[in-house]
Design a protein around this motif. Structure first.
Motif, short mmCIF file in Angstrom:
data_model
loop_
_atom_site.label_atom_id
_atom_site.label_comp_id
_atom_site.label_asym_id
_atom_site.label_seq_id
_atom_site.Cartn_x
_atom_site.Cartn_y
_atom_site.Cartn_z
N ARG A 223 -5.87 11.90 10.03
CA ARG A 223 -5.44 12.42 8.73
C ARG A 223 -6.48 12.09 7.66
O ARG A 223 -6.90 10.95 7.52
CB ARG A 223 -4.09 11.82 8.36
N GLU A 228 -3.05 18.53 4.44
CA GLU A 228 -2.82 18.83 5.85
C GLU A 228 -1.34 18.92 6.18
O GLU A 228 -0.96 19.52 7.19
CB GLU A 228 -3.47 17.74 6.71
N SER A 229 -0.50 18.36 5.32
CA SER A 229 0.95 18.47 5.55
C SER A 229 1.38 19.93 5.57
O SER A 229 2.37 20.29 6.20
CB SER A 229 1.72 17.70 4.49
#
Length: 270
Positions: A223, A228-229
């Motif tokens: 991450r 990116e969520s």
């Protein structure tokens, strides 16, 4: 194995760990073809595979861009493969063992870059592996596959190299769906590629009828950005997404590598 060193000086853990030039226009960012590689600034990394008492040597070309360098999640994936045994009870081993195998195991790797994960998988599992990336990345992939052919062959493995641009139906149809396992590492970082990657996974995991029920995508991921969520939110609309491995933070990073299993929402695992 040698650890890849990276920094953590931005939002979460950016790509500044890679050796980039200011005009990087790498394969994972666009689909433009580039001239034949000129192997300047060549680096080699050796991965010791204890499970088969052998080594894989990978050529990197840092000046060529992101896809020509080794990424942290790839190192984690190789380590997990090297420790895999069908009898192991850890979540990663269980995810591999659960795959419905028709010998030889057929694996497709997305966004292969240098090819280290696919090559290691072929050598360790004796698998028939197709490593893929954009066209200008392929010469280095071919080089690394050929350079490690003597490591892959003893267990009956094979490594094939093919072009695949995510989301392009013609190329996906050329690659086909006839694989037992899909793998990838560090493939989620450019947000404009989230949708093409999801389209490709839908083609591979959701298409082709009921025979795909046990097929999965194993993705190693470090991450870096909060955005990116958005990828995982979109992915969970189509797939069952489960965490199967997590590394703790290292001295060089505030976050560790995680491995996810993507599968059809109706998938039932043993």
């Amino acid at each position: 194995m040698t650890t890849v060193v990276y920094s953590s000086d931005e939002e979460i853990n950016p790509v500044t760990m890679l050796q980039l030039d200011g005009n990087d226009d790498d394969a994972k960012e666009n689909n433009d073809k580039k001239p034949e590689l000129v192997p300047t600034s060549v680096q080699h990394q050796t991965y010791r595979l204890n499970s088969i008492n052998s080594t894989v040597v990978i050529r990197q070309l840092p000046s060529q861009g992101l896809s020509f360098q080794l990424w942290p999640a790839a190192t984690t994936f190789v380590k997990l493969l090297d420790s895999y045994q069908p009898s192991n009870t850890d979540s990663f081993s269980a995810a591999v063992t659960n795959v419905k195998i028709r010998p030889p195991l057929r694996i497709l790797e997305l966004g292969s870059g240098t090819g280290v994960v696919g090559i290691a998988a072929s050598a360790i599992l004796g698998a028939d592996v197709t490593v893929t990336d954009l066209p200008h990345v392929l010469p280095n992939l071919v080089f690394n596959a050929d350079a490690n052919s003597s490591v892959v062959a003893p267990r009956g493995g094979q490594v094939h190299v093919a072009a695949l641009s995510w989301g392009k139906l013609e190329e996906m149809e050329t690659i086909g769906r006839d694989y037992d396992l899909i793998i990838g590492s560090d493939v989620v970082y450019h947000d404009h590629l989230y949708d093409p990657l999801i389209q490709t996974l839908k083609y591979l995991l959701l298409g082709g009828g009921d025979g795909n029920g046990e097929k999965v995508f194993l993705m190693a991921h470090l991450r870096r950005w909060k955005k990116e969520s958005g990828f995982f939110k979109k992915a969970k609309k189509h797939f069952k997404v489960e965490l199967v491995h997590e590394d703790g933070p290292s001295d060089a990073s505030r976050t560790g590598v995680v491995v996810y299993r993507f599968a059809r929402k109706d998938a039932v695992f043993r």
